[in-house]
Structures are given as C-alpha cells and as structure tokens.
Design an enzyme around this catalytic site. Structure first.
Site, PDB file in Angstrom:
ATOM      1  N   SER A   1      10.279 -12.911  -4.807  1.00 30.91           N
ATOM      2  CA  SER A   1      11.500 -12.555  -5.540  1.00 30.91           C
ATOM      3  C   SER A   1      12.701 -13.223  -4.871  1.00 30.91           C
ATOM      4  CB  SER A   1      11.653 -11.026  -5.524  1.00 30.91           C
ATOM      5  OG  SER A   1      13.000 -10.651  -5.640  1.00 30.91           O
ATOM      6  N   GLY A   2      13.743 -13.481  -5.651  1.00 30.61           N
ATOM      7  CA  GLY A   2      14.974 -14.065  -5.099  1.00 30.61           C
ATOM      8  C   GLY A   2      15.950 -13.015  -4.592  1.00 30.61           C
TER       9      GLY A   2
ATOM     10  N   ASP B   1      -3.499  -8.181   9.133  1.00 25.63           N
ATOM     11  CA  ASP B   1      -2.274  -7.958   9.911  1.00 25.63           C
ATOM     12  C   ASP B   1      -2.190  -6.517  10.394  1.00 25.63           C
ATOM     13  OD1 ASP B   1      -2.003  -7.202   7.257  1.00 25.63           O
ATOM     14  OD2 ASP B   1       0.129  -7.694   7.137  1.00 25.63           O
TER      15      ASP B   1
ATOM     16  N   CYS C   1       0.840  -1.188   0.000  1.00 27.27           N
ATOM     17  CA  CYS C   1       0.000   0.000   0.000  1.00 27.27           C
ATOM     18  C   CYS C   1       0.875   1.237   0.000  1.00 27.27           C
ATOM     19  CB  CYS C   1      -0.872   0.009   1.258  1.00 27.27           C
ATOM     20  SG  CYS C   1      -1.815  -1.513   1.508  1.00 27.27           S
TER      21      CYS C   1
ATOM     22  N   ASN D   1       2.091   0.048   5.349  1.00 19.63           N
ATOM     23  CA  ASN D   1       2.426  -0.486   4.037  1.00 19.63           C
ATOM     24  C   ASN D   1       3.268  -1.734   4.280  1.00 19.63           C
ATOM     25  OD1 ASN D   1       4.909   0.586   1.590  1.00 19.63           O
ATOM     26  ND2 ASN D   1       3.371  -0.982   1.412  1.00 19.63           N
ATOM     27  N   GLY D   2       2.768  -2.877   3.845  1.00 19.47           N
ATOM     28  CA  GLY D   2       3.599  -4.066   3.979  1.00 19.47           C
ATOM     29  C   GLY D   2       2.852  -5.283   4.461  1.00 19.47           C
ATOM     30  N   GLU D   3       3.622  -6.192   4.988  1.00 19.59           N
ATOM     31  CA  GLU D   3       3.058  -7.444   5.482  1.00 19.59           C
ATOM     32  C   GLU D   3       3.782  -7.849   6.760  1.00 19.59           C
ATOM     33  OE1 GLU D   3       0.501  -8.708   4.024  1.00 19.59           O
ATOM     34  OE2 GLU D   3       0.607  -7.669   2.093  1.00 19.59           O
TER      35      GLU D   3
ATOM     36  N   ARG E   1      -4.815   1.639  -0.663  1.00 23.03           N
ATOM     37  CA  ARG E   1      -4.749   0.227  -0.295  1.00 23.03           C
ATOM     38  C   ARG E   1      -4.661  -0.703  -1.487  1.00 23.03           C
ATOM     39  NH1 ARG E   1      -9.098  -3.857   2.296  1.00 23.03           N
ATOM     40  NH2 ARG E   1      -7.587  -5.399   3.039  1.00 23.03           N
ATOM     41  N   LEU E   2      -3.724  -1.640  -1.383  1.00 21.46           N
ATOM     42  CA  LEU E   2      -3.682  -2.798  -2.259  1.00 21.46           C
ATOM     43  C   LEU E   2      -4.190  -3.954  -1.412  1.00 21.46           C
ATOM     44  CD1 LEU E   2      -2.627  -3.888  -5.073  1.00 21.46           C
ATOM     45  CD2 LEU E   2      -0.597  -4.605  -3.824  1.00 21.46           C
TER      46      LEU E   2
END
Lengths: 655, 98
Positions: A360-361, A99, A2, A74-76, A49-50
């Site tokens: 992603s790596g 969360d 977000c 923003n984030g997880e 918001r996403l």
C-alpha cells in the site's frame, strides 16, 4: 498477518482452552489458515494464522528449544534473514524458516532491546516462563493493533477488542472520553479506546507484565532532526531506501500484490514491486460511479506502464450502505467518514483473486508532506506573520480541490482557516480540522454532555506532546500531529489493517519503513513541501519511473460518498431503525430531535457540507457500534455512567 | 395599477432570516445564543458551504440576487447585516415576499 490473544493470571488459576478458543474464534478472519494455543497454570496464548512465510512450519504459539519462551505474533519482520544470520552466528539453532522463530531467539539473545533491531510491522506477546512475565510490543508506527485490559492483576491482550470481549472476563462499557476523541480527531488516541478499561498499546511502545503489574515503556519516538539543506546525494539515498523498503516487503512464500489508487505514492510502490517481483504483479483499485471521486484513468495508465494484471472494484449506489455494518464491526469504533467501506470491498476483491498480501502507498503523505493540511498550516502561519497582506489569504482558495469551487473561495472560506487559532497554540496546524470535526458534538444529548463533564480532548493532547515539541519547525509539528492523531489510530487501523484483515489480507506499507521515515524526517521541510508543491523530493526522484501525468498530478484526497451513500434513494432499513428517535434515546449519546433535523436535511438533499455529512456518519456508526459491542442498554444513563456487563458473548462475536 | 404586496420592512426581513438560520444551521443546537449582531462565521454558525445555501435562500425568499463581490462579511456576517444588505440592495425595486 495473523491474530493473537491471551490471558496472564496473577495467581495460579489457569486459563481454559475453551476460553482461549473463544477469543481466537472472535478474530478468526485475521488468520483463516490455522490456529493454535498454549496454556499453563499462569498464562494462556492463542493464535490464528495467515500463512505467508514457511507455510508448513510456522505454526504458533512457537517456543524455544527448551519450552521456556513462547511467542504469539502478528506481522512481519522484514529483516528476519539478517537477524537470523546474526543469531545463528551466536549459536542459536533454528527449526523453521519463519520470522516468528527469529523473535523467540532475538528475545533470548537481547531481551527487550531486541525491538531496536526489528524492521517490520508487528504486534506480539512473548511469555517468558522462567521470569514469569509477558512482554508485549507494537511496531514503531502502529501498523498492527494490540489491545489490553487489566482486572485484579490479570492481563488480557489481543489483536482486536472483540477477542478481549469474547473472553467473558472483560467489561463491555463505553468510554465517553474515548468517543469524544473520535469526534475530535476521527479516532480515539492510544492508549484510549472507545471502550472503558480497554487500552491500545501505543505505537513504538512495549509493556512488561509481571506479578500482576504492567509497566509500559516507549522504545521509539518520532523525531525530526531537519537539516538546513538537502544533501547532494539525497536522491541517491532515497532511491536506495525506496528500493530496499519495497524489496524487503516482497518477501513471502505467496504472491504479493499492490493497491493502486492512481496517485504518485501507490504508483511508485507498484512500479518498484513490478520490477522486483518474480511474478506478474497483481494490482487492485476501487473506482466510483461518481466521476468527482473516480481516479480510474490514472490507475489504468499506471497499470499499463508497470504491466500489472489489474483488477477493479467499482463502488456503486448502495454498496457502501450495504457493507457499512460489517465495516463498523471490523473497525470496532465509530467513524466520521465512510472511506473505510470501499477499502473493505477492495480487500474482498483481493481475496477473491487468491492474493493474501498487498503493498500500500499509505504513509507517504505523512512522510513526504502530501496533504493540503500542511500547505494550509504554512499559509495560515504566513497570514498571521503578515496580517496586512491581501494576497496571502487568497492562497487558501487553491486548497482542497474536492470541495465545490463556489464554496472554497472568498472571505468566508478564508475566515474558517484564519479564525481557527493562533500560531502560539501547539496544535495550530490541526485546529481547523479538529474544530470542524468537533461540530459533531452539536448533536450530543444533554446526558452524554453531562457524562463528559469538563473533559477537553485538545487540552489533553497539548499536555502529552513530547518534550521540546515547541522548538520543532511548524512542518515537523504538523507532521507529528498528523502521524499520531490520524495516521496511526485511523488510517492504519480503521482504513488499513481492519479493512484488510476483515478478508484475511495482509497490508504492507513500504513508506513506513523506519529507515525511510528517518531519512525523510531529517530532510529540510522545503525538500518535501517546496512552496506549495507537495512531495517535491519524491516527485524529483520518480521522474522517468511513472507516466508524466501521474508524477505531475496534484494530490487527490481519497474520499467516498457519505450522505448520498445512505440517502440516495430510500435508506436501508437498518438506517431508518438506528436513526429512529426511540432507538437513539435508548442509546443515549445523541439528541433525537437534533438527529431528526439532520435526517430531514439528508432526505431533502440539503446536507451537503462536511459538518452534516460527518455528523450523519458519526451518528450511524456510533449506533451500529453500540448495538454490536455493547447491546441496547435498558437505560441510557446507566450505559453512560456505569457501563454494561456482558452476560454472554453475542453470537456475532463468538461465531 | 398598484402592486398589492407591500415592500418588506427591515424587521420582517430580519425575522425571516433569523428563522431560516435557526432552522437550517442551528436545528441541532436550539439553545445556541444567537443575537442579531452576533457573527455567523467566526462563531461557526455557518460555514462556506452554508454561505452558498444562504445565498440561495436570499434569492428564493426575497428575490435578491447576490453578486460574487457582494459575498462579504460586511454584507452577510450577521443576521442584522444580512437584513440591512437585503433591504438596501433591493429597496429600489421594493423587497417583497418571493
């Protein structure tokens, strides 16, 4: 993910909804699924918001039951379920599954100490009405961005600089020292940015604003307590951590996809994700028309092995130049490589397939020592220790396979590395790169040099290294420098979050699960770099998981065409306009005759080396950045020394 | 019949090499103080990619082919060294404008 933005007033002036909406609009791309704001007499918060978790009820700003604690985030938080259980056991009542709500109650329960309990990628602001304070925090490694500015005791904060500028109350001016850092390290080092007065909260730091004063504190520091030997159960522990890191990052109420480069790191992530995911995994790659840059053979082999549904964005002639202005607008900084552009196009492809979240790596090369730079540092060190050896310098000829073979051997190639500095310098490992990048400064105008005065970014970096740095092993020092000067401010930002969020895509990076980082940091250096074999422990663990050709494959640096992207054929009109001597003189940063010489060499196809290709990208992106964010100054010297106040929000920002 | 083009002198080779290096590698820094015996590599005037370009210049300008084992600092490490190397290497055949 977000976007967030806000203002905290020292006095009871209030924050208008219109101003907050304008800030949110500037970062709408980060959160296309919704928007919200909260404002009272002291603090205004806005959020785009996403929707990824609890799609119906996760709207922000979110408050506690009594309306005394608000969060924009923003984030997880990947361990939010475990934290939620703990908080519920302590009597906290939850209204959603998100969360975000865990953050609200975690703050109520543990205050600022909550940060130590979070496993995640995050940037957030918590407004504590009772205490009259705003608490800002950013994750340990700087996966997600958070910027701030202060003026007369008021605090402005946002996920991106363009939201701060959209407030209309934050000065638009360049910071010559911030630019000079870009042209040394590839990025400004937080807290500095290329914008004067605008700061980036450093990774692993939090800030508390109260009564008009901002206090910053580090809550997480990189440490490398390397063991003398690898424990017998190291592979077992690594197995558990990798599975856990990927599994946690698959939590979402939407399908999660994966970036697949064809190298071992992203291949491992995709293999683990495919095994754990309830859906057929969607994987995404970029390929290049230039066969020297193309990895599609390996990508397809892995996609077949993990049985993913694979999609490819082929980067052809003209693609990079076409999107480069958008890339710079999203990166919000000058660049020295075009490498973010293909990732911008890749995230567009992900969005076209209806995927919002990708693994992603990124981070593995820093955690498990994948880059040739680490080998280079060890070889250079050995050369210094055994100056009579004729064999050791020859090992440098085996590095950097992406450079033309004829140019990467012999006395001159070796001289480049061996003359770059002595082991007593704490920046020893990175001096060749820093000094090479700094050749961009050969193109500075006299007035920009004067504006910089005696600023020395290397001396400043030496002065801010952590206590005890000199006692760390050479590899630990090199890793620390790589993580703090390149990974966080450039790879995770200009190539990572910014390019993904440009299309509303959330990137998740399992290798930067802090438990995995701490495990790897405690391994002996030779577990990661065994002789000159990079990522040894990871390769040993991955046997049987991936095709042998991928496991045994040497690290291929991710690169995109630089000079040919703009000069293979007639350059786009904007390139010609920006490199015009009169335009360069108006901006005032680069010396027009010097740039004219570079343009001539580019047109003749003679600008083949790093020095000139990085200079071209740096000059072009700086001119784009200046035009986008600062506007064309009336007098270059005024822009350099006094900055330019924004009279109005440009349409491209406010739209 | 005599060759109408006289062999190039050491001074002429030095002058052409100096001009080439300034135009090619120092066009962005005309103020760079470069003397004929200053190191080209340790000081960063030329990098290893530039060496390849320099060798191409020596070939096209002086008809001087440089073997792989001749790509050394002793031969190419300064303007003066380059001029002496080209002059000596090609002297038997006469160094002429290509």
């Amino acid at each position: 993910m977000c976007g967030l933005a806000g203002i905290a007033r020292r006095g009871p002036g209030g924050v208008s909804a219109e101003r907050l909406e304008r800030m949110a609009d500037a970062i709408r791309h980060r959160g296309p699924d919704g928007a919200g704001l909260h404002a009272d007499e002291r603090v205004g918060l806005s959020h785009v918001r996403l929707s990824v978790i609890d799609l119906a009820r996760g709207a922000q700003p979110m408050a506690n039951e009594t309306g005394t604690v608000f969060v924009v985030y923003n984030g997880e938080i990947f361990n939010h379920l475990a934290l939620r259980g703990e908080l519920e056991a302590r009597g906290h009542l939850f209204r959603t599954r998100s969360d975000t709500e865990v953050l609200v109650h975690a703050y109520e329960q543990w205050g600022e100490r909550m940060l130590e309990r979070l496993n995640g990628q995050f940037a957030f602001a918590i407004y504590d009405r009772h205490a009259g304070c705003v608490f800002l925090a950013r994750d340990r490694f700087g996966i997600l961005p958070l910027y701030y500015a202060e003026r007369d005791g008021d605090l402005y904060f946002a996920s991106e600089v363009k939201a701060l500028l959209a407030s209309g109350e934050v000065e638009r001016a360049l910071d010559p020292e911030g630019l000079d850092e870009v042209f040394t390290f590839w990025a400004s080092l937080p807290p500095r940015t290329p914008f004067r007065g605008i700061r980036a909260l450093e990774p692993g730091c939090c800030a508390r604003w109260q009564d008009g004063r901002l206090t910053i504190r580090r809550y997480y520091a990189l440490a490398y307590p390397e063991a003398a030997s690898e424990s017998a159960d190291a592979l077992e522990a690594l197995d558990e951590l990798l599975h856990s890191a990927v599994r946690l990052r698959l939590q979402a109420d939407v399908p999660v996809g994966g970036y697949l480069s064809g190298g071992i790191d992203s291949s491992i992530v995709c293999a683990l994700a495919a095994a754990c995911s309830p859906h057929v995994l969607r994987t995404f790659s970029v390929t290049f028309e230039d066969p020297a840059l193309d990895e599609s053979m390996y990508q397809q082999a892995v996609a077949a092995a993990v049985r993913s549904q694979h999609a490819v964005r082929r980067i052809g002639s003209g693609d990079i130049a076409r999107v480069f202005p958008d890339v710079v607008r999203h990166a919000e900084t000058p660049l020295v490589r075009t490498a973010p552009a293909p990732l911008y196009l890749l995230s567009g492809l992900v969005g076209e397939h209806g995927i919002k979240v990708v693994l992603s790596g990124e981070g593995s090369d820093e955690v498990f020592l994948g880059y040739d730079l680490f080998k280079e540092a060890i070889i250079r060190l050995l050369c210094w220790q055994r100056p009579q050896s004729r064999r050791l310098p020859q090992l440098l000829d085996g590095l950097y396979p992406d450079i033309a073979p004829a140019a990467r051997k012999g006395e001159f190639w070796r001289r480049y590395f061996l003359a770059a500095g002595a082991p007593g310098d704490p920046l020893f490992s990175h001096l060749p790169r820093f000094l090479l990048t700094a050749r961009i400064k050969d193109f500075y105008s006299a007035e920009f040099r004067a504006a910089l005065g005696r600023f020395d970014p290397l001396a400043e970096l030496r002065g801010r290294l952590p206590h005890g740095f000199g006692t760390w092993s050479p590899l630990a020092r090199a890793t620390y420098l790589e993580m703090t000067t390149l990974l966080s401010p450039y790879l995770l930002s200009s190539q990572g979050d910014r390019m993904a969020m440009a299309h509303g895509i959330e990137l998740r990076v399992p290798y930067l699960d802090h438990r995995l980082f701490e495990f790897a940091a405690a391994l002996p250096g030779r577990s990661k770099l065994r002789g000159l074999r990079e990522k040894d422990v990871l390769r040993r663990w991955a046997r049987g998981l991936l095709p042998p050709a991928v496991i045994g494959r040497r690290k291929q640096p991710y690169r995109a065409p630089d000079v040919p992207a703009f000069f293979d054929g007639r350059p786009p009109e904007y390139v010609e306009a920006l490199l015009d001597p009169a335009s360069l003189a108006r901006t005032g940063i680069f010396n027009p005759p010097a740039v004219a010489g570079l343009v001539r060499r580019c047109r003749e196809g003679r600008a083949l080396g790093f020095r000139e290709s990085q200079a071209l990208v740096a000059i072009l992106s700086t001119e784009l950045w200046h035009r986008e964010f600062l506007g064309a100054p009336v007098q270059a010297s005024a822009a350099l020394t006094a900055g330019v106040k924004a009279a109005a929000v440009p349409a491209s920002v406010a739209a | 019949m005599r060759d109408p083009t006289p062999p190039l002198t050491l001074t002429a080779i030095t002058d052409r090499t100096r001009t080439y290096i300034r135009d090619t590698f120092l066009y962005m820094r005309p103020d760079w103080p470069l003397q004929d015996d200053d190191p080209l590599f340790g000081s960063g005037v030329i990098d290893s990619i530039g060496v390849m370009e320099l060798i191409g210049f020596l070939q096209s300008e002086f008809g001087c082919t440089v073997a792989e084992d001749e790509i050394t600092e002793r031969n190419l490490g300064s303007i003066g060294a380059i001029a002496r190397f080209v002059h000596a290497k090609c002297n038997a055949d006469g160094v002429r404008a290509a």
